[in-house]
Design a protein around this motif. Structure first.
Motif: not given
Lengths: 319, 319
Positions: A190-193, A196, A199-200, A265, A267
């Motif tokens: 989840l912290n990978q650029r 993210q 996800a956005s 993982t 959303p």
DNA sequence: TCTACTCACGAACAATTGATCAGTCAAGGG
DNA sequence: CCCTTGACTGATCAATTGTTCGTGAGTAGA
């Protein structure tokens, strides 16, 4: 011009003459200057390539009634119910897919850019397969659920790639397993650029077409190696009856808090509330899962079949 | 429920199983619990009632090319060209009608109220016939051309009534002959309150679907007794090649000034400029008339067939 | 140039679909 | 109560469609 294109062209012409014009294959053969079996092959090609779209223009009252009841009871924007075919060997997914394709196409036809999210599963995939080719470079498709299995292989039932290919649109795939191996692994993912970023995009989608998975020995989640047997057992033991995007639900549609949940993982379902989630699922075996998803209020639209619709209505005591 | 409704219901179900499901009539018979010939009859009913809509999903490149060329050359918003079927006994009107139905349906599906005007003629009528039943009480349909023949009988090819029936919409028919018996009669008609009311509805239409009539011995205008033989001769002698809503056009698309013109009761073509006029016409014999209408710049859209499209392109020297 | 291979074609056959027709059943009338 | 009428049913046959398989043309490589 490409040789195959020419064939397809002729196939379309043959199909037109046959289906719209109602002429016999002999007549078409004479017309196009090929042999009768040639026409046969052209028509087979046309069908295979999905050139021929048939639409039955009648609100089959039974299905209508079921759909209306579901719409009213669960406050849905729409609910399409297709007739069931008990001895269809390909468990009716095709029927739901055709109806799903209709709805999906309505969105795709828009000229303004559209961001559309997709779940995973056979039904979603079949729906996408049924869509016809069109040029929509302005659209974007994003997966709502990781499409990597525990062994690292990619999901065969990924719809995003197929749909983006058909429409020449942008594609955003979630390169992650549905359920991470550990809480830490999930955190790291989840912290990978990249993760993210995707996800956005997913968060911006207006509408999402997703599957509904039952939780049992035949669960897609398990069959396709997204979770292992002990995880399945855990889900069963805490009374999960279905899942949406990997999130296990109990009979009332609440997300179950268990070790699996903490490693999903996808959303959060709550975060998808602003978008129109449309579920595609049919068959009695998915009945409990669909009922659960409806009770949870996660869905804005549903496309299902008579069997599942009847199950849901028979088992849903008015809250 | 109505007995016929039940039949139709079952017919729709049979059609679904047959066309979408691809099952054989024997299987369907077992499924629905009727004999095989029974299924046969159900399917025949479904077809007859127009429940089955087939759409060939391929830009038949040849037609595409022709359509594109016409669109570019005559500055059209759209131009659909359907493939031609030389030995179709019902002179290809059906093909154009199916394509026209697609376009028309796109307008009808709108939820906001729509005022749509219709011309007259076999093609327009056939197009309307192909439309499927839907509930659109908010729409209004208005005829752009009188539908009373010289003997007082009403036009068989009136589309407004048929379309309004199918959609439960409002209907506005022009109770007048296309060509009045005299200039005075025309004057009298135009001054009627009722006539003016309908004309004002017509003026509000956003879009109109009209036919294109050739001017020759087979002219619909003449065949259907809207004009008599001497009037036809007059039109021929002043080089009329086609007509739109009864207004005779020369090869360049200009309205011809002759005794007939001064008695036409339809709204002036110039007054219809704000609305999107879509012409429905196919067949080589209509070629000159279509070319004329295009040259005159009267049309915003055209739905035609290969034969006419090719005629137009072959004979249109770039201006 | 020859050979092996692929591919598309069309003949022939099997399956499915469409049409006809005599029989049956139900409703309505005498 | 019986007869007539008319609509529906399913057996049967003709037409159309789908499939299989052998053949030959075209092509690439030896």
């Amino acid at each position: 011009m490409d040789k195959f294109e020419v064939k397809l062209d002729q196939a379309a012409r043959a199909a037109w003459l046959s289906y719209v014009g109602g002429r016999t294959q002999d007549e078409i053969a004479a017309q196009l200057g090929v042999s009768r079996p040639g026409v046969q092959r052209l028509l087979a090609l046309a069908r295979q390539e999905g050139l021929i779209k048939v639409h039955i223009d009648h609100p089959i009252s039974n299905c209508m009634t079921l759909g209306q009841a579901l719409r009213d009871q669960f406050d849905l924007e729409f609910c399409d119910v297709v007739p069931v075919d008990p001895d269809a060997e390909h468990n009716s997914a095709h029927y739901v897919a055709v109806a799903g394709c209709d709805r999906l196409t309505r969105y795709l036809e828009r000229t303004e850019p559209l961001t559309l999210s997709l779940g995973s599963g056979r039904t979603v995939r079949a729906t996408v397969e049924a869509v016809s080719r069109m040029d929509r470079p302005q659209h974007r498709f994003v997966s709502l659920v990781g499409n990597v299995a525990r062994d690292g292989s990619s999901n065969r039932y990924d719809g995003v790639t197929a749909l983006a290919d058909k429409t020449a649109s942008g594609r955003f795939l979630l390169p992650a397993p549905v359920v991470a191996g550990s809480v830490e692994e999930r955190e790291a993912l989840l912290n990978q650029r990249l993760f993210q970023a995707i996800a956005s995009v997913a968060a911006e989608a207006e509408v999402g077409f997703i599957g509904v998975g039952p939780i049992n020995r035949q669960a897609t989640l398990f069959q396709d190696d997204f979770i292992n047997e002990s995880e399945l057992d855990e889900l069963l033991s805490c009374r999960a009856v279905g899942e949406l995007l990997g999130w296990p639900l109990d009979a009332q549609g609440r997300i179950i808090d268990c070790s699996v949940t903490r490693r999903v993982t996808s959303p959060a379902l709550e975060s998808l509330a602003p978008q129109r989630l449309v579920a595609l699922a049919g068959g009695t075996d998915k009945g409990p899962a669909i009922l659960s998803a409806l009770r949870g209020g996660w869905l804005k639209g549903l496309i299902t079949d008579e069997a599942a619709a009847r199950y849901v209505l028979d088992n849903a005591v008015r809250r």
